[in-house]
Design an enzyme around this catalytic site. Sequence first.
Site, short mmCIF file in Angstrom:
data_model
loop_
_atom_site.label_atom_id
_atom_site.label_comp_id
_atom_site.label_asym_id
_atom_site.label_seq_id
_atom_site.Cartn_x
_atom_site.Cartn_y
_atom_site.Cartn_z
CB ALA A 69 -0.91 0.00 1.23
CG ASN A 118 5.59 8.55 3.60
OD1 ASN A 118 4.50 9.03 3.93
ND2 ASN A 118 5.92 7.28 3.87
NE ARG A 119 6.87 17.05 5.97
CZ ARG A 119 5.96 17.96 5.69
NH1 ARG A 119 4.71 17.78 6.10
NH2 ARG A 119 6.26 19.04 5.02
N GLY A 121 0.58 11.77 4.80
CA GLY A 121 -0.65 12.06 5.54
C GLY A 121 -1.92 11.60 4.87
CG PHE A 122 -3.97 8.29 5.59
CD1 PHE A 122 -3.02 7.35 5.25
CD2 PHE A 122 -4.74 8.08 6.72
CE1 PHE A 122 -2.82 6.21 6.03
CE2 PHE A 122 -4.56 6.94 7.51
CZ PHE A 122 -3.59 6.00 7.16
CG ASN A 181 -2.57 2.32 7.74
OD1 ASN A 181 -2.01 2.45 8.84
ND2 ASN A 181 -1.99 2.67 6.61
CG ASN A 186 3.46 10.16 7.87
OD1 ASN A 186 4.34 10.64 8.57
ND2 ASN A 186 3.69 9.26 6.93
CB THR A 187 -3.08 10.12 10.37
OG1 THR A 187 -3.07 10.04 8.94
CG2 THR A 187 -4.43 10.64 10.83
CG ASN A 255 2.53 1.93 8.32
OD1 ASN A 255 3.14 2.64 7.51
ND2 ASN A 255 1.21 1.97 8.44
N GLY A 303 11.68 -3.04 3.89
CA GLY A 303 13.11 -3.19 3.65
C GLY A 303 13.51 -4.36 2.79
#
Length: 342
Positions: A69, A118-119, A121-122, A181, A186-187, A255, A303
């Site tokens: 995802a 990454n940030r 945020g959906f 999730n 990031n949320t 995640n 990874g």
Amino acid sequence: MCVFRILHRIVNIYELLRPILFSLPPEWAHQLTLNALRWYGYLPGKTNTVSSTIDVGGLHVTNRVGLAAGFDKDGVAIRGLSRLNFGFLELGAVTPRGQPGNSRPRVFRLKKEFALINRLGFNNQGIDALIQKIVNEKPRVRVPIGINIGKNFDTPLEQAIEDYEYCFTQANSLVDFVTINISSPNTPGLRELQGMQQVQNLLARLVHLRDSSTKNQEKRTLLLVKISPDLAEWELDNLCAAIRSEGIDGIVATNTTTTRPSKDSEQHQGGLSGRPLFPLTLNCVSRARSLLGEGFLIIGCGGIWNVASATKMREAGADLLQLYTGLVYHGPRCLREISQVE
């Protein structure tokens, strides 16, 4: 033209284009890649066929390697991605309503570490838009499709269950699995849903919703939970106990992480993926397997980038594997090689 020859050509093209893509901001490069894959799916050629499948935890996959995802949140390139020899696809994460996500820049490369931060945020167009794309593309796709679901950023935690229920209801009859999730960093506040009381209530409601609708449809949609690599051992133990007791079918481990392996990575906030995440994911998969026992579906994600790392993840207890950052740095060659792992 056989699948091997197609993949070989794509591998060569990607290796030529990678320096150009890496000269662009990461989010621009990713969007260009998705658009290229979208058009690749429309090229003349035989629709991908499945000669044989294996049943892994209720998913009939062509091989053990799937798309993680986050790579294609809105289903832009479903058909093209399915022609790359993935065993299954996980789209999203999506929320009930579309939302722009966090401000840019919000994706950062750590080239020396073969990692990303990454940030986002959906950021997505919403569950309904994704469902429409799946409806349009599914007749041409012969691999399992799943959707990763989350809550909108402005939905209070005490109302988060309603967001998950809406997303599940929209996806239930159309996809093969839905991943809950509750672990994106990031949320704000999302990871609090991994707490014992919150997670039991959320999972119980979704399992009840799934089971009550199963009798009205031909197949049973698998429910998975995506977990964080940053949980303390006792937190992971409690979470796995809740997952097992509430009737969840499997987990995706893991995640991204908020830990930082180097000084370069400390300058950016968000979730880190790629090679530095691998030891955390490996440990999480191993412990989860010991807690959940054999026969419980575990997807290892974090990874993985070559045959050696994929083999270690399988030996730790992962039934299936997922790729994201490995694809960014190594392209389709990574998928072609790892898909041979038994």
